[in-house]
Design a protein around this motif. Structure first.
Motif, PDB file in Angstrom:
ATOM      1  N   ILE A 147       0.856  -1.182   0.000  1.00 57.94           N
ATOM      2  CA  ILE A 147       0.000   0.000   0.000  1.00 57.94           C
ATOM      3  C   ILE A 147       0.892   1.231   0.000  1.00 57.94           C
ATOM      4  N   SER A 148       0.606   2.194  -0.899  1.00 57.94           N
ATOM      5  CA  SER A 148       1.409   3.397  -1.015  1.00 57.94           C
ATOM      6  C   SER A 148       0.572   4.620  -0.648  1.00 57.94           C
ATOM      7  N   GLY A 149       1.248   5.616  -0.091  1.00 61.81           N
ATOM      8  CA  GLY A 149       0.608   6.875   0.249  1.00 61.81           C
ATOM      9  C   GLY A 149       1.553   8.032  -0.013  1.00 61.81           C
ATOM     10  N   MET A 150       1.041   9.250   0.120  1.00 59.43           N
ATOM     11  CA  MET A 150       1.827  10.459  -0.104  1.00 59.43           C
ATOM     12  C   MET A 150       1.860  11.285   1.181  1.00 59.43           C
ATOM     13  N   GLU A 151       2.996  11.904   1.417  1.00 59.43           N
ATOM     14  CA  GLU A 151       3.130  12.753   2.599  1.00 59.43           C
ATOM     15  C   GLU A 151       2.088  13.865   2.578  1.00 59.43           C
ATOM     16  N   GLY A 152       1.409  14.015   3.712  1.00 60.52           N
ATOM     17  CA  GLY A 152       0.411  15.061   3.841  1.00 60.52           C
ATOM     18  C   GLY A 152      -0.979  14.638   3.439  1.00 60.52           C
ATOM     19  N   HIS A 153      -1.125  13.487   2.762  1.00 61.78           N
ATOM     20  CA  HIS A 153      -2.424  12.994   2.340  1.00 61.78           C
ATOM     21  C   HIS A 153      -2.977  12.013   3.381  1.00 61.78           C
ATOM     22  N   PRO A 154      -4.291  11.868   3.460  1.00 59.46           N
ATOM     23  CA  PRO A 154      -4.854  10.814   4.318  1.00 59.46           C
ATOM     24  C   PRO A 154      -4.648   9.436   3.698  1.00 59.46           C
ATOM     25  N   LEU A 155      -4.621   8.414   4.565  1.00 57.85           N
ATOM     26  CA  LEU A 155      -4.419   7.042   4.115  1.00 57.85           C
ATOM     27  C   LEU A 155      -5.377   6.138   4.888  1.00 57.85           C
ATOM     28  N   VAL A 156      -6.093   5.277   4.175  1.00 52.25           N
ATOM     29  CA  VAL A 156      -7.101   4.417   4.799  1.00 52.25           C
ATOM     30  C   VAL A 156      -6.771   2.956   4.525  1.00 52.25           C
ATOM     31  N   LEU A 157      -6.715   2.146   5.582  1.00 53.64           N
ATOM     32  CA  LEU A 157      -6.550   0.705   5.493  1.00 53.64           C
ATOM     33  C   LEU A 157      -7.866   0.065   5.913  1.00 53.64           C
ATOM     34  N   GLU A 158      -8.352  -0.901   5.133  1.00 57.20           N
ATOM     35  CA  GLU A 158      -9.677  -1.480   5.400  1.00 57.20           C
ATOM     36  C   GLU A 158      -9.655  -2.990   5.237  1.00 57.20           C
ATOM     37  N   VAL A 159     -10.345  -3.685   6.175  1.00 58.72           N
ATOM     38  CA  VAL A 159     -10.565  -5.128   6.079  1.00 58.72           C
ATOM     39  C   VAL A 159     -12.025  -5.414   6.424  1.00 58.72           C
ATOM     40  N   ASN A 160     -12.519  -6.545   5.930  1.00 54.20           N
ATOM     41  CA  ASN A 160     -13.842  -7.045   6.300  1.00 54.20           C
ATOM     42  C   ASN A 160     -13.657  -8.393   6.969  1.00 54.20           C
ATOM     43  N   VAL A 161     -14.324  -8.594   8.109  1.00 53.08           N
ATOM     44  CA  VAL A 161     -14.101  -9.789   8.909  1.00 53.08           C
ATOM     45  C   VAL A 161     -15.432 -10.461   9.229  1.00 53.08           C
ATOM     46  N   LYS A 162     -15.376 -11.803   9.332  1.00 52.84           N
ATOM     47  CA  LYS A 162     -16.553 -12.584   9.699  1.00 52.84           C
ATOM     48  C   LYS A 162     -16.182 -13.572  10.794  1.00 52.84           C
ATOM     49  N   GLY A 163     -17.182 -14.036  11.539  1.00 49.22           N
ATOM     50  CA  GLY A 163     -16.963 -15.022  12.595  1.00 49.22           C
ATOM     51  C   GLY A 163     -18.110 -14.988  13.589  1.00 49.22           C
ATOM     52  N   THR A 164     -18.197 -16.020  14.426  1.00 46.93           N
ATOM     53  CA  THR A 164     -19.232 -16.091  15.450  1.00 46.93           C
ATOM     54  C   THR A 164     -18.589 -16.452  16.781  1.00 46.93           C
ATOM     55  N   PRO A 165     -18.657 -15.541  17.802  1.00 50.67           N
ATOM     56  CA  PRO A 165     -19.230 -14.203  17.708  1.00 50.67           C
ATOM     57  C   PRO A 165     -18.389 -13.295  16.816  1.00 50.67           C
ATOM     58  N   LEU A 166     -18.948 -12.126  16.454  1.00 48.11           N
ATOM     59  CA  LEU A 166     -18.248 -11.217  15.558  1.00 48.11           C
ATOM     60  C   LEU A 166     -16.891 -10.852  16.141  1.00 48.11           C
ATOM     61  N   PRO A 167     -15.802 -11.122  15.412  1.00 49.56           N
ATOM     62  CA  PRO A 167     -14.466 -10.849  15.955  1.00 49.56           C
ATOM     63  C   PRO A 167     -14.215  -9.342  16.125  1.00 49.56           C
ATOM     64  N   GLN A 168     -13.330  -9.026  17.056  1.00 52.20           N
ATOM     65  CA  GLN A 168     -12.836  -7.676  17.240  1.00 52.20           C
ATOM     66  C   GLN A 168     -11.475  -7.563  16.559  1.00 52.20           C
ATOM     67  N   VAL A 169     -11.244  -6.433  15.920  1.00 53.22           N
ATOM     68  CA  VAL A 169     -10.009  -6.247  15.145  1.00 53.22           C
ATOM     69  C   VAL A 169      -9.078  -5.292  15.890  1.00 53.22           C
ATOM     70  N   GLN A 170      -7.839  -5.708  16.047  1.00 53.38           N
ATOM     71  CA  GLN A 170      -6.793  -4.890  16.656  1.00 53.38           C
ATOM     72  C   GLN A 170      -5.738  -4.619  15.586  1.00 53.38           C
ATOM     73  N   TRP A 171      -5.329  -3.355  15.476  1.00 48.24           N
ATOM     74  CA  TRP A 171      -4.331  -2.956  14.473  1.00 48.24           C
ATOM     75  C   TRP A 171      -2.964  -2.859  15.126  1.00 48.24           C
ATOM     76  N   PHE A 172      -1.943  -3.272  14.378  1.00 49.30           N
ATOM     77  CA  PHE A 172      -0.567  -3.223  14.866  1.00 49.30           C
ATOM     78  C   PHE A 172       0.324  -2.601  13.796  1.00 49.30           C
ATOM     79  N   ARG A 173       1.337  -1.890  14.255  1.00 53.06           N
ATOM     80  CA  ARG A 173       2.383  -1.388  13.363  1.00 53.06           C
ATOM     81  C   ARG A 173       3.715  -1.869  13.899  1.00 53.06           C
ATOM     82  N   GLU A 174       4.410  -2.635  13.049  1.00 54.55           N
ATOM     83  CA  GLU A 174       5.688  -3.241  13.439  1.00 54.55           C
ATOM     84  C   GLU A 174       5.535  -4.031  14.748  1.00 54.55           C
ATOM     85  N   GLY A 175       4.395  -4.708  14.912  1.00 54.87           N
ATOM     86  CA  GLY A 175       4.157  -5.547  16.076  1.00 54.87           C
ATOM     87  C   GLY A 175       3.626  -4.838  17.301  1.00 54.87           C
TER      88      GLY A 175
END
Length: 428
Positions: free
Chosen positions: A26-54
């Motif tokens: 994924i590429s972006g430009m300095e000063g611009h907004p950047l959006v990362l998106e995923v869609n997830v399924k599961g029962t119960p509905l999973p919670q998503v945690q984001w990590f950068r470099e762990g």
């Protein structure tokens, strides 16, 4: 009252899956907004945690994580080259976890192909030049913008009341447009059109978009990041747990789990409620990706049972339990004689029965022979067993032809044995 630990029982829920994953690059430009998106399924509905470099990402002015149903996003309000790195989205529920990763690259101003954001202006805010709405047809002098309109000249009044009203309305209309285009500085707060509020908002936006303001926001974002890490504590949460495991005796077993939390949680393993101690056959290790593993080498039947992993930090506690089954291969035991054949004497025409008993694991089976030739039910002899290792041969009416040597051999997969007995038939 102490907070009760959460228990995670594998096998009761549907594990998380991604219906939309992150692109690998994924590429972006300095000063611009950047959006990362995923869609997830599961029962119960999973919670998503984001990590950068762990490291877990906390909401702050620079990063905003949001989950609406199955759609999960991470928004970087204003991306900078230092935001580049490996980003991971981990979806977890009580059954398990699933992760996807993306390598994010933010191009700086000096990089080829860089496109700058819209330029910011440091001058005064200017409203767009749009047509003004016409005044109402029945405008009358009132307070506010039109309070100081001069009265009509005396000569207009002598032309009749209708003419005076028309002249007055014309003057009010002209003054209305003039005041909207050139509002007095002092009376702007009372303007019914809301011109001042719009100007203030645009001026504030322009002010925030200056290079100085951007640098200030970056510093505030960094301070907020550090403050959030220093002040916020998160109870442990297992995002990966093992399922029920079967292993062969003498083999290697590895139980893997992954836990999140701030500060970093401590893990303790138990077997059937007793703490596990590290020794030559039991080791607890942590890999670079944060996965904790319990290794059992040369496992024995005594290693079978329920294993519980308890994770603790000052924010709380979490645990899960998994069952380990050790499959023990049955060891075969070669047959041995408990009782061998005996020589038996009968009179001609009488019933005769000879038998022997063998022990072994598994239970042996028998092969009968008469004078070295194999016997079957069709040979005129009754052959049988009790299923526990006792074998017999019967003759209803003995004759001289039955007087000879008989051999019984007992067999299983571990070996075989043999014994011999003789039937003696006497004349009447």
């Amino acid at each position: 009252m102490a907070e009760q630990p959460r228990k995670t029982k594998p096998g009761k829920f549907t594990p998380p899956t991604f219906s939309k994953i992150l692109e690998s690059e994924i590429s972006g430009m300095e000063g611009h907004p950047l959006v990362l998106e995923v869609n997830v399924k599961g029962t119960p509905l999973p919670q998503v945690q984001w990590f950068r470099e762990g490291a877990p990402i906390q909401n702050n002015p620079a990063f905003t994580a949001d989950q609406t149903g199955e759609v999960c996003t991470l928004v970087i309000a204003e991306a900078y080259p230092e935001d580049s790195g490996n980003y991971t989205a981990t979806a977890a529920n009580f059954y398990g976890s699933q992760s996807c990763q993306a390598n994010v690259t933010v191009k700086g101003k000096d990089d080829p192909g860089y496109i700058p954001p819209p330029p910011a202006s440091n001058g005064p805010a200017v409203l767009p030049d749009t047509p003004l709405p016409p005044p109402p047809a029945n405008v009358q002098p009132t307070s506010g913008l039109l309070d100081d309109l001069p009265p009509p000249p005396p000569e207009e009044e002598r032309k009749g009341p209708d003419a005076a009203v028309r002249m007055q309305q014309t003057r009010v209309t002209d003054e209305y447009h003039d005041r909207l285009r050139n509002p007095p500085p002092v009376q702007q707060e009372a303007s019914a059109t809301g011109t001042l509020k719009v100007q203030e908002k645009k001026a504030a936006y322009v002010k925030q978009s200056t290079p100085v303001a951007r640098a200030a926001r970056t510093q505030a974002r960094d301070r907020e990041d550090l403050r959030g890490v220093a002040e916020k504590n998160y109870r442990p949460n297992f995002v990966q747990v093992p399922e029920e495991t079967n292993a062969k005796e003498g083999g290697l077993v590895r139980l893997d789990c992954k836990v999140t939390g701030l500060p970093s949680p401590d893990l303790v393993w138990y077997r059937e409620g007793s703490p596990l101690r590290q020794d030559s056959n039991h080791r607890m290790i942590v890999r670079e990706n944060g996965v904790h593993s319990l290794l059992i080498s040369q496992c024995k039947a005594s290693d079978a049972g329920d294993y519980t992993c308890v994770s603790t930090n000052k924010a709380g506690q979490a645990e899960f339990t998994v069952t380990l089954n050790i499959l023990v291969e049955a060891q075969s035991v070669a047959p041995t004689w408990v009782q061998k054949l005996k020589n038996t004497t009968v009179k001609e025409g009488e019933h005769v029965r000879i038998f022997c008993t063998a022990a072994g694991d598994p239970v042996p089976y028998a092969i009968w022979k008469k004078d070295g030739i194999g016997l079957t039910e069709k040979s005129g002899y009754r052959l049988g067993t009790d299923g526990q290792g006792t074998f017999f041969l019967e003759v209803d009416h003995a004759s001289k032809a039955d007087a000879t040597w008989y051999t019984c051999s007992a067999h299983n997969q571990a070996g075989s044995i043999m014994c011999t007995g003789k039937i003696v038939v006497q004349s009447k």
